[in-house]
Design an enzyme around this catalytic site. Structure first.
Site, PDB file in Angstrom:
ATOM      1  N   GLU A   1       1.058  -1.102   0.018  1.00  0.00           N
ATOM      2  CA  GLU A   1      -0.233   0.030   0.010  1.00  0.00           C
ATOM      3  C   GLU A   1       0.882   1.174   0.007  1.00  0.00           C
ATOM      4  OE1 GLU A   1      -3.534  -0.489   2.610  1.00  0.00           O
ATOM      5  OE2 GLU A   1      -2.338  -2.289   3.457  1.00  0.00           O
TER       6      GLU A   1
ATOM      7  N   SER B   1      -6.949  -1.941   2.224  1.00  0.00           N
ATOM      8  CA  SER B   1      -7.198  -1.676   0.994  1.00  0.00           C
ATOM      9  C   SER B   1      -7.893  -2.803   0.283  1.00  0.00           C
ATOM     10  CB  SER B   1      -6.120  -0.800   0.411  1.00  0.00           C
ATOM     11  OG  SER B   1      -5.707   0.404   0.794  1.00  0.00           O
TER      12      SER B   1
ATOM     13  N   SER C   1     -10.849   8.758  -0.207  1.00  0.00           N
ATOM     14  CA  SER C   1     -10.805   7.732   0.974  1.00  0.00           C
ATOM     15  C   SER C   1     -12.022   8.173   1.742  1.00  0.00           C
ATOM     16  CB  SER C   1      -9.806   8.169   1.866  1.00  0.00           C
ATOM     17  OG  SER C   1      -8.620   7.548   1.480  1.00  0.00           O
TER      18      SER C   1
END
Length: 342
Positions: A37, A176, A311
């Site tokens: 990530e 994620s 996000s």
């Protein structure tokens, strides 16, 4: 009832902590690292840093590399406060927080022990179920070696027989949605396990709950929790995967989630219970599936939630009327006022 507090509109350290201004306070954002990530972490770090710079803070950035420890120790570069925005391993497994605590540096976020608890999805599920009274989908945890030693087909057949379809397969650690797959047919399960083990050697196989996918974020401001409105996420194919999480377009957000008011309140209460039961601090995001009966089913809590342009936490905050530079500044100032050694 979930407790709420309005984050202030950003008084400076000059008015709240004596004579030091925001510009004289160095805030270091650690982002990047070598996990899967990395790119998300860089995007989160620079997004948050940009908002804090807009609010007048002196912000520096540093990768998770061999130069970090000398940078933290050198009086010329040692920051006043650190915001670790590393995702995945090192950022969420407690390790960088252990480092910061050994360095005696105050930082934003949960302490190392709590981070390790939340980082392990099976452990977090067990804690919130037993101590927090939350509902969570039934699951089993199996290492890759179990499939190799007992025979993959036999284990797959047993999973389908015991847990029933549909299932959700995910690494026990990670974020994620990397390595995560929904399994609707038995013949999809072997590939789902292969995809999962590409990101970790232990799999969480969980009953897939039909319902509304939501996320609820909690911030601690001056000792009071700010519980943001539940955010509902939908995608064209029903899969909120890595692509949908990190790129504009594939996902639609609804804030507040399109649920009855009593269900929204129950979700906020559940997120706050998870935050407190797992001993999280400063900032967290908890993901749920609200089932057909209106019960929030706990999936996981994130101690370093994504803070990019796509996000969920910043989306929920903006939709609730918060100005992000002010909100993030209130969080920084809250931590500074506590005079933490770590």
């Amino acid at each position: 009832m979930a407790r709420h507090t309005k984050a202030g509109n950003g008084a400076t350290k000059a008015t709240r902590q004596g004579t030091t201004s925001r510009a004289d306070t160095t805030l270091l954002i650690i982002c990047g690292g070598m996990s899967h990530e990395r790119d998300v972490s860089l995007a989160s770090g620079h997004r948050v840093g940009g908002h804090l710079e807009d609010a007048g803070w002196t912000v520096r950035f540093h990768d998770m590399d061999s130069d970090l420890l000398p940078y933290l120790a050198d009086p010329k570069t040692r920051p006043d406060i650190v915001w670790p925005l590393l995702h995945g391993a090192n950022g969420e497994d407690g390790s960088i927080r252990d480092i910061l605590e050994m360095e005696g540096l105050p930082y934003i976020g949960s302490r190392a022990k709590a981070s390790r608890t939340a980082w392990s999805k099976p452990i977090a599920k067990n804690v919130v179920r037993k101590l927090g009274g939350l509902s969570t989908p039934h699951s089993v945890t199996l290492p890759e070696s179990t499939f190799r030693e007992l025979g993959a087909k036999k284990v797959v057949d047993l999973l389908v027989s015991a847990l029933k379809l549909p299932l959700f397969v995910k690494p026990t650690r990670g974020g994620s949605a990397m390595g995560c797959s929904r399994v609707d047919r038995a013949d999809q399960l072997p590939q789902a396990m292969v995809d999962c083990f590409a990101y970790g050697d232990v799999a969480l196989v969980e009953q897939a709950v039909t319902g509304t996918e939501i996320s609820v974020s909690v911030l601690d401001i001056d000792g009071e929790p700010l519980v943001l409105p539940p955010l509902e996420v939908t995608t064209p194919d029903g899969s909120y995967d890595f692509e949908a999480r990190t790129n504009p377009g594939p996902a639609d957000f609804y804030v507040p989630a399109r649920l009855p008011s009593e269900v929204l309140e129950a979700a906020q209460n559940a997120a706050l219970a998870a935050h407190e039961t797992l001993s999280l601090r400063d900032i967290s995001r908890t993901d749920f599936i609200v089932d057909e009966s209106g019960t929030p089913q706990f999936l996981e809590s994130n101690v370093a939630p994504g803070m990019t342009a796509t996000s969920m936490l910043p989306e929920a905050a903006v939709a609730a009327g918060y100005d992000l530079p002010d909100l993030y500044s209130s969080l920084v100032e809250s931590v500074l006022r506590q005079n933490r050694a770590a």
